[in-house]
Design a protein around this motif. Structure first.
Motif, PDB file in Angstrom:
ATOM      1  N   ARG A   1       0.834  -1.202   0.000  1.00 21.00           N
ATOM      2  CA  ARG A   1       0.000   0.000   0.000  1.00 21.00           C
ATOM      3  C   ARG A   1       0.870   1.254   0.000  1.00 21.00           C
ATOM      4  NH1 ARG A   1      -4.434  -2.212   4.354  1.00 21.00           N
ATOM      5  NH2 ARG A   1      -6.033  -2.878   2.839  1.00 21.00           N
ATOM      6  N   HIS A   2       1.943   1.222   0.774  1.00 21.51           N
ATOM      7  CA  HIS A   2       2.841   2.377   0.779  1.00 21.51           C
ATOM      8  C   HIS A   2       3.435   2.621  -0.605  1.00 21.51           C
ATOM      9  CE1 HIS A   2       7.221   3.683   1.346  1.00 21.51           C
ATOM     10  NE2 HIS A   2       6.498   4.768   1.274  1.00 21.51           N
ATOM     11  N   HIS A   3       3.909   1.565  -1.254  1.00 12.60           N
ATOM     12  CA  HIS A   3       4.495   1.726  -2.590  1.00 12.60           C
ATOM     13  C   HIS A   3       3.471   2.289  -3.566  1.00 12.60           C
ATOM     14  CE1 HIS A   3       7.514  -1.702  -1.451  1.00 12.60           C
ATOM     15  NE2 HIS A   3       7.724  -0.582  -0.795  1.00 12.60           N
ATOM     16  N   LEU A   4       2.248   1.806  -3.478  1.00  9.72           N
ATOM     17  CA  LEU A   4       1.194   2.311  -4.363  1.00  9.72           C
ATOM     18  C   LEU A   4       0.889   3.781  -4.054  1.00  9.72           C
ATOM     19  CD1 LEU A   4      -0.964   1.944  -6.521  1.00  9.72           C
ATOM     20  CD2 LEU A   4      -2.457   0.913  -4.778  1.00  9.72           C
ATOM     21  N   ALA A   5       0.912   4.141  -2.764  1.00  9.07           N
ATOM     22  CA  ALA A   5       0.647   5.535  -2.390  1.00  9.07           C
ATOM     23  C   ALA A   5       1.715   6.462  -2.962  1.00  9.07           C
ATOM     24  CB  ALA A   5       0.597   5.653  -0.863  1.00  9.07           C
ATOM     25  N   TRP A   6       2.964   6.050  -2.949  1.00  7.45           N
ATOM     26  CA  TRP A   6       4.032   6.875  -3.508  1.00  7.45           C
ATOM     27  C   TRP A   6       3.834   7.080  -5.004  1.00  7.45           C
ATOM     28  CZ3 TRP A   6       7.493  10.266  -2.150  1.00  7.45           C
ATOM     29  CH2 TRP A   6       8.564  10.566  -2.998  1.00  7.45           C
ATOM     30  N   ALA A   7       3.449   6.027  -5.697  1.00  2.55           N
ATOM     31  CA  ALA A   7       3.208   6.150  -7.136  1.00  2.55           C
ATOM     32  C   ALA A   7       2.020   7.071  -7.410  1.00  2.55           C
ATOM     33  CB  ALA A   7       2.978   4.772  -7.745  1.00  2.55           C
ATOM     34  N   LEU A   8       0.960   6.942  -6.603  1.00  5.59           N
ATOM     35  CA  LEU A   8      -0.200   7.804  -6.787  1.00  5.59           C
ATOM     36  C   LEU A   8       0.157   9.267  -6.556  1.00  5.59           C
ATOM     37  CD1 LEU A   8      -2.897   5.603  -5.010  1.00  5.59           C
ATOM     38  CD2 LEU A   8      -2.885   6.246  -7.441  1.00  5.59           C
ATOM     39  N   LEU A   9       1.035   9.529  -5.586  1.00  4.08           N
ATOM     40  CA  LEU A   9       1.467  10.902  -5.321  1.00  4.08           C
ATOM     41  C   LEU A   9       2.126  11.507  -6.555  1.00  4.08           C
ATOM     42  CD1 LEU A   9       2.012  13.291  -3.392  1.00  4.08           C
ATOM     43  CD2 LEU A   9       4.089  12.107  -2.669  1.00  4.08           C
ATOM     44  N   GLN A  10       2.922  10.710  -7.271  1.00  9.12           N
ATOM     45  CA  GLN A  10       3.595  11.232  -8.462  1.00  9.12           C
ATOM     46  C   GLN A  10       2.603  11.607  -9.559  1.00  9.12           C
ATOM     47  OE1 GLN A  10       6.753  11.536  -7.475  1.00  9.12           O
ATOM     48  NE2 GLN A  10       6.046  10.288  -5.740  1.00  9.12           N
ATOM     49  N   THR A  11       1.425  10.962  -9.536  1.00  8.53           N
ATOM     50  CA  THR A  11       0.411  11.286 -10.556  1.00  8.53           C
ATOM     51  C   THR A  11      -0.512  12.412 -10.105  1.00  8.53           C
ATOM     52  OG1 THR A  11      -1.158   9.633  -9.704  1.00  8.53           O
ATOM     53  CG2 THR A  11       0.448   8.903 -11.362  1.00  8.53           C
ATOM     54  N   GLY A  12      -0.323  12.927  -8.866  1.00 13.58           N
ATOM     55  CA  GLY A  12      -1.165  14.002  -8.362  1.00 13.58           C
ATOM     56  C   GLY A  12      -2.410  13.533  -7.642  1.00 13.58           C
ATOM     57  N   ARG A  13      -2.569  12.244  -7.444  1.00 20.57           N
ATOM     58  CA  ARG A  13      -3.771  11.719  -6.778  1.00 20.57           C
ATOM     59  C   ARG A  13      -3.500  11.642  -5.269  1.00 20.57           C
ATOM     60  NH1 ARG A  13      -4.410   6.637 -10.811  1.00 20.57           N
ATOM     61  NH2 ARG A  13      -6.086   5.967  -9.370  1.00 20.57           N
ATOM     62  N   THR A  14      -3.403  12.825  -4.662  1.00 24.10           N
ATOM     63  CA  THR A  14      -2.954  12.901  -3.263  1.00 24.10           C
ATOM     64  C   THR A  14      -3.987  12.351  -2.287  1.00 24.10           C
ATOM     65  OG1 THR A  14      -3.777  15.174  -3.152  1.00 24.10           O
ATOM     66  CG2 THR A  14      -1.449  14.856  -3.706  1.00 24.10           C
ATOM     67  N   GLU A  15      -5.292  12.515  -2.588  1.00 26.67           N
ATOM     68  CA  GLU A  15      -6.303  12.023  -1.650  1.00 26.67           C
ATOM     69  C   GLU A  15      -6.282  10.508  -1.562  1.00 26.67           C
ATOM     70  OE1 GLU A  15     -10.101  13.597  -2.591  1.00 26.67           O
ATOM     71  OE2 GLU A  15      -9.529  15.693  -2.228  1.00 26.67           O
ATOM     72  N   GLU A  16      -6.143   9.820  -2.714  1.00 27.94           N
ATOM     73  CA  GLU A  16      -6.050   8.361  -2.684  1.00 27.94           C
ATOM     74  C   GLU A  16      -4.770   7.933  -1.971  1.00 27.94           C
ATOM     75  OE1 GLU A  16      -7.009   6.332  -6.502  1.00 27.94           O
ATOM     76  OE2 GLU A  16      -7.341   8.377  -7.232  1.00 27.94           O
ATOM     77  N   ALA A  17      -3.686   8.640  -2.231  1.00 32.34           N
ATOM     78  CA  ALA A  17      -2.421   8.312  -1.582  1.00 32.34           C
ATOM     79  C   ALA A  17      -2.534   8.501  -0.062  1.00 32.34           C
ATOM     80  CB  ALA A  17      -1.307   9.185  -2.143  1.00 32.34           C
ATOM     81  N   GLU A  18      -3.188   9.598   0.365  1.00 35.40           N
ATOM     82  CA  GLU A  18      -3.336   9.847   1.798  1.00 35.40           C
ATOM     83  C   GLU A  18      -4.153   8.737   2.458  1.00 35.40           C
ATOM     84  OE1 GLU A  18      -5.061  13.271   4.842  1.00 35.40           O
ATOM     85  OE2 GLU A  18      -5.465  13.385   2.691  1.00 35.40           O
ATOM     86  N   ARG A  19      -5.215   8.286   1.800  1.00 33.15           N
ATOM     87  CA  ARG A  19      -6.054   7.226   2.363  1.00 33.15           C
ATOM     88  C   ARG A  19      -5.261   5.924   2.524  1.00 33.15           C
ATOM     89  NH1 ARG A  19      -9.718   7.908  -0.844  1.00 33.15           N
ATOM     90  NH2 ARG A  19      -9.315   6.277  -2.392  1.00 33.15           N
ATOM     91  N   LEU A  20      -4.467   5.604   1.522  1.00 30.18           N
ATOM     92  CA  LEU A  20      -3.642   4.392   1.612  1.00 30.18           C
ATOM     93  C   LEU A  20      -2.629   4.489   2.758  1.00 30.18           C
ATOM     94  CD1 LEU A  20      -2.952   3.616  -2.156  1.00 30.18           C
ATOM     95  CD2 LEU A  20      -4.153   2.134  -0.551  1.00 30.18           C
ATOM     96  N   MET A  21      -2.023   5.656   2.943  1.00 33.97           N
ATOM     97  CA  MET A  21      -1.046   5.820   4.010  1.00 33.97           C
ATOM     98  C   MET A  21      -1.707   5.717   5.382  1.00 33.97           C
ATOM     99  SD  MET A  21       1.796   5.872   2.559  1.00 33.97           S
ATOM    100  CE  MET A  21       2.703   6.069   4.076  1.00 33.97           C
ATOM    101  N   GLU A  22      -2.923   6.248   5.521  1.00 35.76           N
ATOM    102  CA  GLU A  22      -3.627   6.115   6.788  1.00 35.76           C
ATOM    103  C   GLU A  22      -3.904   4.654   7.116  1.00 35.76           C
ATOM    104  OE1 GLU A  22      -7.061   8.512   6.264  1.00 35.76           O
ATOM    105  OE2 GLU A  22      -6.036  10.419   6.699  1.00 35.76           O
ATOM    106  N   GLU A  23      -4.112   3.839   6.076  1.00 36.42           N
ATOM    107  CA  GLU A  23      -4.376   2.416   6.285  1.00 36.42           C
ATOM    108  C   GLU A  23      -3.106   1.632   6.632  1.00 36.42           C
ATOM    109  OE1 GLU A  23      -6.137   1.196   2.649  1.00 36.42           O
ATOM    110  OE2 GLU A  23      -8.085   2.119   3.040  1.00 36.42           O
TER     111      GLU A  23
END
Length: 872
Positions: free
Chosen positions: A621-643
């Motif tokens: 989940r962390h790795h996916l959140a980092w990739a999402l951050l690079q695409t600008g999808r910060t809300e999805e990335a934040e949710r994954l990091m909270e999990e």
């Protein structure tokens, strides 16, 4: 004439007697008697002289005194200071350590500094030529000049001669007569109340009241650091080499760049004084580079010592052989088998390597004992030491006892430092290990011992890889065995052993974690060429892909990762497929293909969810959140990091947790929540291990961006420059997308600051290093909330420098001198204070800095030196 003193001068010293103004008239002392002495001191001196003249006659041991010191004594100032204290407070002090560590020379220097040593109050007794313990009293009597009279002989003659005299007796080289020396020392100390004994021995005497001082090797220059000549000369080993090289060749001069060669020679010799002196003796015939290369065969190079010294000091092999002959047969077997573990060992690893298998393990039961031992063992002894060594089967439960015995006899040494598993770790010094390896080959046990070592290391490697789906980033116990693992890989490769491949993979993983990427890829390439159908092939390809990513070899990374996924899709191991997919996603990230990376990480997460491993799910989940951050999808990335963060904080290794915390900080920074971003970056910095590594760079760069957004422009430039300087020193490149963000922010800062201010801030930042840099980066941040309630001592310690009351000028001066290694007495002399005043200042320093030990004070001082203020 009556009423006139017989002498007008003091009877003790000849000085004029007191004048009438100081005595009664007529030159008489108070009380009416004529004055005979000029002072009370002379009167007491005369009284002692009369007492000695009327005392019963007692034999005065003439003795041989101390042997002359023919060469300069180098280093060991702290040891001598400590030994002086111990010698004043104890009556039996034993210097122990391996052969050649300098026990005899240190004892001679210590004894020579005793008050009255050269006037006969210190006597030297060399025992190396004595073979029978029964003859020890006679040998000691002869050395002390004690004669047998009045029917007294042996111990009784010694007791009568020593009596109540104040004397220091040095017993040099006691190990081969340990029992006899112990009994004699106990008797003499009990019956001669003013006698002190200083003994040198490779094992302790074990006498009640004995104080043992382990003589360590000489100090070396720290590895992995650049030093100027002055820094190198702080090493005692380097200074000894240069001193002895100049005495062996009066024309010897240290050329440009050769100081580091000398430092490497001393490091290869483990700081062992005898080895260093023998190597320095070659300076007249070999270049320094030639000496360094010759150390591949230390026992052959290090010969031709002093002709006047003991035989065991003329060559290094003889010094070690002296100790080896004192071992019993079982100890000899374990000693030589330990030589394959050049990187050190715990009791568990030693038992696995040294113990025989069922029925002998090595085929020992099928061989004649004389085929198993070497010529050093079967040759009959004519000196009364040692026994012919037939092969002894070694049981695992015996190994720990033998290790303790070998340490007591100074043939292995305890490795001081961190012991994370709570188990003591030992090693053989390099020269001793070379001697043991020779004995192992002569005994015909070399291959079988190596085979057990390979089995044990392969088992350790297999256990490490079975811990999760992503073994390349998981921490494991093999980090302590890296040197042993490298030697095992080389041995297995030389014999085309099937265990070479898994061992090479394990070593490559360690090198990858240490960012030794070229070496890791070379190992993997060689192993992959040897086998095409190995079950670990996919894992090796994935590791090679990750290594290529970090080296910016994006094309190779993508090819290797694709091949890894293809190999694992053909198999039936979901965990291995997840590992390969993670490597492929990382390769996509390195190429800037963020959308493709998100898709691959999502597939990886789906596979990992089937494994039922919460920690692996959190990592994915962390790795996916980092990739999402690079695409600008910060809300999805934040949710994954909270999990995933709670799971990672509960059980992830430190490097994986700090990476996740940095991702959380980067997400908050992208969302404009500067306070939350700063908290995360600060937390990463506090959890990062001490020393320069790429783990500390990302939080420093993150804090630089936070400072820029807050308008703290000078601070931003300093942190950026400090991080950039570290990147240059350790030669590491950041991820392109992250670095682009950092560079864009810094460019905007530079536009707002005058060029002279930019230059000054950048220069100040480049000067920040180590603890000073951490202290500056944490200044003004919300550190207290991060460590409140934490049991992590390191975090508490590093945060403790923030917000403490400042030290006064005098307290700072005392703290600085503590950091330089001075004692309280030395500090008092240096600053013109009393010792009690220095102690009071130190109490206040400890209170203000929140520390307990002098070492912690030194660390805090390092964090304060040259720390620039934000406004400067």
């Amino acid at each position: 004439m009556p009423g006139v003193a017989k002498s007008q001068g003091c009877e003790a010293c000849g000085a004029p007697l007191p004048t009438p103004s100081r005595a009664t008239s007529g030159g008489k002392a108070p009380g009416g008697r004529p004055a005979r002495y000029c002072s009370r001191a002379c009167r007491q001196r005369a009284f002692r002289q009369r007492a000695e003249r009327h005392a019963p006659a007692q034999a005065e041991p003439a003795g041989r005194g101390l042997p002359p010191s023919l060469d300069a004594f180098v280093g060991r100032e702290r040891e001598l200071s400590r030994l002086h204290t111990l010698l004043r407070s104890s009556r039996l002090l034993t210097l122990t350590g391996p052969g050649g560590v300098g026990k005899t020379r240190l004892a001679l220097e210590l004894a020579g500094s005793v008050r009255g040593a050269r006037a006969g109050r210190a006597q030297w007794v060399a025992l190396d030529s004595l073979r029978e313990g029964e003859l020890l009293p006679q040998a000691l009597a002869a050395a002390l000049g004690v004669r047998e009279r009045g029917g007294r002989a042996g111990v009784e003659a010694l007791v009568h001669a020593l009596g109540t005299r104040t004397m220091l007796v040095v017993l040099d080289n006691c190990e081969h007569l340990a029992d006899a020396c112990a009994q004699l020392a106990a008797t003499l100390l009990a019956r001669c109340p003013r006698l002190r004994i200083l003994a040198t021995s490779r094992e302790t005497l074990r006498v009640p009241g004995e104080v043992v001082f382990r003589v360590a090797e000489l100090s070396l220059t720290p590895t992995g650091e650049d030093h100027d000549l002055a820094g190198l000369l702080r090493s005692e080993a380097v200074r000894l080499f240069l001193e002895r090289a100049r005495t062996s060749d009066a024309t010897f001069e240290l050329g440009r760049g050769e100081a580091r060669t000398v430092a490497e020679i001393c490091r290869r010799l483990d700081g062992l004084p005898l080895a260093i002196e023998l190597a320095a003796g070659r300076a007249g015939s070999l270049s320094l580079t030639g000496i360094l290369h010759g150390l591949d065969d230390q026992l052959s190079l290090l010969t031709d010592g002093s002709r006047t010294g003991p035989g065991r000091h003329r060559e290094l092999g003889a010094a070690i052989d002296w100790s080896h002959r004192l071992l019993d047969p079982l100890e000899r077997v374990v000693f030589r088998r330990l030589s394959v573990l050049g990187g050190g060992f715990h009791a568990e690893g030693a038992a696995a390597v040294c113990a025989d298998g069922e029925g002998g393990g090595d085929g020992a039961g099928d061989r004649d004992p004389l085929d198993i031992v070497g010529p050093h063992d079967i040759a009959p002894r004519t000196d009364g030491i040692g026994h012919p060594d037939a092969h002894h089967l070694v049981r695992p439960e015996q190994v720990l006892r033998v290790i303790c015995a070998l340490e007591a006899k100074s043939l292995i040494v305890r490795v001081r430092g961190d012991e994370p598993r709570g188990a003591a770790r030992f090693r053989q010094l390099s020269a001793i290990r070379a001697y043991g390896m020779d004995r192992l080959a002569e005994a015909g046990e070399l291959h079988d011992t190596w085979s057990r070592a390979l089995d044990w290391l392969a088992g350790q490697a297999a256990g490490a890889t079975a811990s999760g789906a992503f073994p390349d980033t998981a921490e494991g116990p093999l980090i302590e065995e890296q040197e042993n693992l490298a030697a095992a890989v080389a041995y297995a490769a030389s014999r085309a052993d099937g265990r070479h491949v898994p061992l090479a993979f394990a070593l490559a993983r360690l090198l990858y974690r240490q960012e030794q990427l070229t070496a890791a890829r070379a190992l993997l390439s060689e192993a992959l060429e040897r086998v095409q159908d190995c079950e670990d092939r996919g894992a090796a390809l994935a590791l090679a892909a990750r290594s290529a990513c970090l080296q910016d070899d994006h094309a190779a990374a993508l090819d290797l990762a694709r091949e890894a996924v293809a190999v694992e899709r053909a198999g039936r191991h979901p965990a291995r497929l997840a590992n390969a997919l993670d490597a492929l996603a990382a390769a996509r990230l390195c190429r800037g293909e963020f959308s493709d990376a998100v898709a691959v990480f999502a597939e990886c997460l789906a596979v990992v969810r089937t494994l039922g491993r919460p920690l692996d799910v959190a990592l994915c989940r962390h790795h996916l959140a980092w990739a999402l951050l690079q695409t600008g999808r910060t809300e999805e990335a934040e949710r994954l990091m909270e999990e995933c963060l709670p799971e990672l904080e509960a059980g992830a290794p430190a490097n994986q947790l700090t990476a996740a915390l940095h991702t959380a900080g980067a997400i908050r920074l992208a969302q404009g929540d500067l306070a939350a971003a700063e908290r995360r970056f600060t937390e990463v910095l506090l959890k990062t291990p001490a020393g320069e590594s790429f783990h500390a760079l990302y939080p420093l760069e993150g804090l630089a961006m936070v400072a820029a957004e807050r308008g703290e422009l000078q601070r931003s430039l300093r942190l950026y420059a400090a991080a950039a300087a570290i990147r240059r020193r350790i030669d590491t490149e950041p991820e392109a997308h992250w670095w682009g963000q950092v560079e864009a922010v810094v460019a905007r800062v530079k536009e707002r600051v005058h060029p002279s201010g930019v230059g000054a801030a950048m220069a100040a930042g480049r000067r920040l290093r180590g603890a000073r840099l951490v202290a500056y980066a944490l200044r003004g941040t919300q550190v207290r909330s991060l460590v409140h309630g934490s049991d992590h001592d390191e975090i508490r310690g590093r945060a403790a420098t923030i917000g403490r009351p400042p030290l006064t000028g005098r307290e700072s001066a005392v703290a600085e001198l503590v950091a330089e290694g001075m004692t309280n007495q030395q500090i008092a002399s240096h600053l013109g204070l009393s010792k009690s005043t220095v102690a009071a200042h130190l109490d206040r320093v400890r209170d203000k800095l929140g520390v307990r030990s002098r070492t912690q004070i030194a660390v805090r001082v390092a964090g304060r030196r040259g720390d620039p203020e934000p406004g400067n």
